[in-house]
Structures are given as structure tokens and as C-alpha cells.
Design an enzyme around this catalytic site. Structure first.
Site, PDB file in Angstrom:
ATOM      1  N   TYR A 159       0.846  -1.183  -0.125  1.00  0.00           N
ATOM      2  CA  TYR A 159      -0.003   0.000   0.067  1.00  0.00           C
ATOM      3  C   TYR A 159       0.796   1.342  -0.035  1.00  0.00           C
ATOM      4  O   TYR A 159       0.664   2.264  -0.839  1.00  0.00           O
ATOM      5  CB  TYR A 159      -1.080  -0.035   1.231  1.00  0.00           C
ATOM      6  N   LYS A 163       1.106   4.442  -2.489  1.00  0.00           N
ATOM      7  CA  LYS A 163       0.750   5.964  -2.154  1.00  0.00           C
ATOM      8  C   LYS A 163       2.159   6.731  -2.597  1.00  0.00           C
ATOM      9  O   LYS A 163       2.040   8.014  -3.127  1.00  0.00           O
ATOM     10  CB  LYS A 163       0.464   5.956  -0.649  1.00  0.00           C
TER      11      LYS A 163
END
Length: 253
Positions: A159, A163
Site C-alpha cells: 500500500y 501511495k
């Protein structure tokens, strides 16, 4: 704050069902925003949101189908929104997935899906948005990033990497738009108490959708390029970003 946001009258939200998006819209509609386009995978799921925003004062509210994974459809979607609704003052990109870190370490497609939504989906929709806003001569693209992208953590590095990639992309996109009348604002919240994180253990300096919404509204009013929520995270990450990796691995983060 509302007076300085007076030029914002129309908003497109990609990921319009998110808690942060709704909290932000409540603030903006309570100001001067009257036209709202909500783009989500299942538009019918936003009936209650539409009613609430109408009650707050929005006069034009439309829902459109949007799938972050279907990148081939994004340019046509953006063109359709601008062609049907006219100028868009603010585009809030509030979609994303956390994914399952353990699954992503075992299953390649699970890891790729996180990247597909959080990075490829963002890039795919941001490029046509920038083209249309540049053509109209004004507008702000608000991109929801995360402090998770500041440094890879063992607990959520898939994740975090997605980002990190999207954050760098929007930094560059913002630089490319200087002088065009269009700007990019990157929002980097820490842990936010939302439906997406309700099963997770809160991290230090955790925050709420309402606090993020307030920060977004302030950032729009001030013309900010990067917004940290809470602001103290900016200083915490400036330390953690440069911590030697052997020490960083020992931290309970």
C-alpha cells in the site's frame, strides 16, 4: 474560510462514497459550492448522500459510474463530465484501497490490484483531468495521498509503495501545470478513522474524516501544494524518513 473559497462552485469527486469525500463535501456545500458530481462504482448507493447534500444547499447533484480499475474508460468519463456539466473548479480524487498486506505478499494479483487502483487508477484519471482543466484555464486537483508513502513499513509496504508512486506523480503534475491557472494539492493524512480502517489498530496521531475535510478546505483557501493531517506528521516524518534502516525496522510502526 468560506469567503476565500467563494470561487469554488463546482466539485467532481472520484470516490464519492468515501468518508473523507463526504465530510469534505459537507463543508464545501455549506460554503458556496452548488454543483456536485459524484463518481463511484455503484451510483445508486449514494441516494442518501445526494439527499443530504441537497438539504445542505447543493442545487445540482449528479452521480456517474466510475471504476478505478477500468483505466480504459477514464478519459471518456472525464470528457463526459466536463461536456455535460461545464467547468469543474475542484476535482477531489478520494478513491483507493488498503488491500491485505499478507495476501499481497503471497498472491501477485493481490499486490498488483493495490497498485492498479492506488497508482494506475490515479494517473489514468488525473491526466485527462489536467488536460480539461488546462483548457478551461483554472481548477484544482486534490489528490488523497498518505504518510504511508513517505517511507515503506513492513506492515503495509505494498500500500505504501502505491501511495509513494502516486504522490511523486502528483508532485510532478503540479509542477507541469504552473502558469496554466491549474494547480495540484496533495493531501497526506495519517491513520484516519473510516469504514476502510475500522478493523485496524489506530496508529499514533490518528485523525478523523472531519479533520481531514477541514484541512482540505483550509488548503484550498490558502492555495496550498501539500497538506499534512495532522500537521505534526510533517515533522514526525521528516525524522522517520532519514532514520537508518536498521533502527527503523525496530520501531513499532
Amino acid at each position: 474560510m468560506q469567503d476565500s473559497l467563494g470561487s469554488v462552485q463546482s466539485v467532481l469527486v472520484l470516490g464519492g462514497g468515501s468518508d473523507i469525500a463526504l465530510a469534505t463535501l459537507r463543508l464545501l456545500v455549506a460554503g458556496r459550492v452548488r454543483a456536485v458530481v459524484l463518481a463511484v462504482r455503484e451510483p445508486a448507493s449514494l441516494d442518501a448522500t445526494v439527499k443530504e447534500l441537497r438539504a445542505l444547499g447543493a442545487t445540482t447533484i449528479e452521480t456517474v459510474a466510475f471504476d478505478a480499475r477500468d483505466t480504459a474508460s477514464h478519459e471518456a468519463l472525464v470528457d463526459d463530465v466536463f461536456d455535460r456539466f461545464g467547468d469543474i473548479d475542484v476535482a477531489l480524487l478520494a478513491f483507493g484501497v488498503l488491500g491485505d498486506q499478507q495476501e499481497a505478499e503471497r498472491e501477485p494479483e493481490a499486490a498488483v490490484d493495490i497498485a492498479r487502483v492506488n497508482y494506475l487508477g490515479m494517473v489514468s484519471v488525473a491526466v485527462p483531468l489536467a488536460v480539461r482543466m488546462r483548457a478551461q484555464g483554472h481548477g484544482t486537483i486534490v489528490a488523497m495521498s498518505s504518510v504511508a508513502g513517505e517511507r515503506a513499513r513492513r506492515a503495509n509496504f505494498v500500500y505504501g509503495s502505491s501511495k509513494a508512486g502516486m504522490d511523486v506523480f502528483f508532485q510532478g503534475l503540479g509542477d507541469s501545470l504552473v502558469g496554466s491557472g491549474v494547480r495540484v494539492m496533495i493531501v497526506r493524512p495519517g491513520f484516519v478513522h473510516t469504514k476502510m480502517t475500522e478493523l485496524l489498530e489506530p496508529a499514533p496521531l490518528s485523525t478523523t474524516p472531519e479533520a481531514v475535510a477541514e484541512a482540505i478546505a483550509r488548503g484550498l483557501a490558502r492555495g496550498s501544494e501539500v497538506v499534512w493531517v495532522p500537521p505534526a506528521l510533517r515533522y514526525a516524518m521528516s525524522v522517520l524518513r532519514h532514520l537508518p534502516r536498521p533502527l527503523f525496522r525496530k520501531l513499532p510502526v
